[in-house]
Design a protein around this motif. Sequence first.
Motif, short mmCIF file in Angstrom:
data_model
loop_
_atom_site.label_atom_id
_atom_site.label_comp_id
_atom_site.label_asym_id
_atom_site.label_seq_id
_atom_site.Cartn_x
_atom_site.Cartn_y
_atom_site.Cartn_z
N TYR A 146 0.85 -1.18 0.00
CA TYR A 146 0.00 0.00 0.00
C TYR A 146 0.89 1.24 0.00
N PHE A 147 0.28 2.36 -0.34
CA PHE A 147 1.02 3.62 -0.41
C PHE A 147 0.61 4.55 0.72
N ILE A 148 1.60 5.16 1.33
CA ILE A 148 1.40 6.31 2.21
C ILE A 148 2.04 7.49 1.49
N GLY A 149 1.21 8.33 0.90
CA GLY A 149 1.75 9.36 0.03
C GLY A 149 2.37 8.70 -1.20
N LYS A 150 3.65 8.94 -1.40
CA LYS A 150 4.36 8.28 -2.50
C LYS A 150 5.26 7.15 -2.02
N ASP A 151 5.20 6.86 -0.73
CA ASP A 151 6.03 5.80 -0.16
C ASP A 151 5.29 4.47 -0.20
N LEU A 152 5.91 3.45 -0.79
CA LEU A 152 5.33 2.11 -0.87
C LEU A 152 5.67 1.32 0.38
N LYS A 153 4.64 0.77 1.03
CA LYS A 153 4.83 -0.01 2.25
C LYS A 153 4.42 -1.46 2.00
N GLU A 154 5.08 -2.38 2.71
CA GLU A 154 4.78 -3.81 2.59
C GLU A 154 3.91 -4.25 3.76
N ASP A 155 2.82 -4.96 3.46
CA ASP A 155 1.88 -5.39 4.49
C ASP A 155 2.13 -6.86 4.88
N TYR A 156 1.84 -7.80 4.00
CA TYR A 156 2.02 -9.22 4.32
C TYR A 156 2.08 -10.02 3.02
N ARG A 157 2.53 -11.27 3.14
CA ARG A 157 2.58 -12.17 1.98
C ARG A 157 1.18 -12.74 1.73
N GLU A 158 0.78 -12.78 0.46
CA GLU A 158 -0.55 -13.25 0.09
C GLU A 158 -0.45 -14.18 -1.10
N GLY A 159 -1.50 -14.97 -1.32
CA GLY A 159 -1.57 -15.85 -2.47
C GLY A 159 -2.84 -15.60 -3.27
N ALA A 160 -2.80 -15.89 -4.56
CA ALA A 160 -3.97 -15.67 -5.41
C ALA A 160 -3.92 -16.65 -6.59
N ILE A 161 -5.03 -16.70 -7.30
CA ILE A 161 -5.18 -17.57 -8.47
C ILE A 161 -5.05 -16.72 -9.73
N LEU A 193 -1.33 -6.14 -7.05
CA LEU A 193 0.09 -6.40 -7.28
C LEU A 193 0.90 -5.12 -7.12
N ASP A 194 0.23 -3.97 -7.29
CA ASP A 194 0.92 -2.68 -7.32
C ASP A 194 0.67 -1.79 -6.11
N GLY A 195 -0.09 -2.28 -5.11
CA GLY A 195 -0.37 -1.47 -3.94
C GLY A 195 -1.51 -0.49 -4.09
N SER A 196 -2.28 -0.60 -5.19
CA SER A 196 -3.36 0.36 -5.43
C SER A 196 -4.67 -0.02 -4.75
N ASN A 197 -4.82 -1.28 -4.39
CA ASN A 197 -6.10 -1.75 -3.84
C ASN A 197 -5.86 -2.75 -2.71
N PRO A 198 -5.33 -2.31 -1.57
CA PRO A 198 -4.99 -3.25 -0.49
C PRO A 198 -6.22 -3.97 0.06
N LYS A 199 -6.03 -5.27 0.38
CA LYS A 199 -7.13 -6.07 0.93
C LYS A 199 -7.41 -5.72 2.39
N ASN A 200 -6.41 -5.24 3.08
CA ASN A 200 -6.55 -4.88 4.48
C ASN A 200 -7.62 -3.78 4.62
N GLU A 201 -8.71 -4.13 5.32
CA GLU A 201 -9.82 -3.18 5.46
C GLU A 201 -9.42 -1.91 6.19
N ASN A 202 -8.40 -1.99 7.01
CA ASN A 202 -7.94 -0.80 7.72
C ASN A 202 -7.26 0.21 6.79
N LEU A 203 -6.97 -0.25 5.54
CA LEU A 203 -6.27 0.61 4.59
C LEU A 203 -7.18 1.00 3.41
N SER A 204 -8.48 0.82 3.58
CA SER A 204 -9.42 1.04 2.46
C SER A 204 -9.38 2.48 1.94
N GLU A 205 -9.04 3.44 2.79
CA GLU A 205 -9.00 4.83 2.35
C GLU A 205 -7.81 5.12 1.44
#
Length: 237
Positions: A146-161, A193-205
Amino acid sequence: MLYLHAISKPMNRTLIIIVLMAFQNYIHAQINEVGLFLGGSNYIGDIGPTDYLAPKDIAIGFVYKWNKSVRHSYRFSYTYGKLESHDRNSDVPLRIERDLAFDNTIHEFSAGLEFNFFEFDLHHLKPQYTPYIYTGLNYFAYYEKYFIGKDLKEDYREGAIAIPMIVGFKARLAQNFVIGIEAGARYTFTDNLDGSNPKNENLSELKFGNINSKDWYVFTGFTLTYTFGENPCFCPR
């Protein structure tokens, strides 16, 4: 009872022999390929250029194929790829002005079916070549970001199909080697994949971009496989 027991012994032996012969024919009726994939990767999403085929980051992996006929093979693979993209390389003015950049890594496991347009019979000594397509089902691991301003932050490892859609061309190189070139787009079931739509509901904004479309990634490169096992005769019996 003694009579039945006497009969059952030769019947059991016959059954065992039939099973062993069937298993032996099954083993000899296949040919295997194992080898490497080496190429590049690119991503299609909410950050950076929108080019569909632009390999620039490393992609490397292992491939195994089980040739069931001259027309199709079961294929299994593992591929590691790096993804990164920058808004400044886009031709979209709004992206250039936004000026975001991201990076991520993909660990992909794939299983599916490869179909040959021409007969590809490694039993024959004459030259063998064919275009092919491949599809199946992928599971891949990546990092939720996810992004805080222009800084990219790492949340957790995830898997997808993902669904792979690969086209390629292959040819036999010497007696026991097959070389191929292929390009394959993967339609994923994630939009982060790019931090534009984090799954973490706390980061929905922090979401941005088109949240109704999924991300894609593409691997383009070469395969080199070694064939082993007894070459089958695919002719009717």
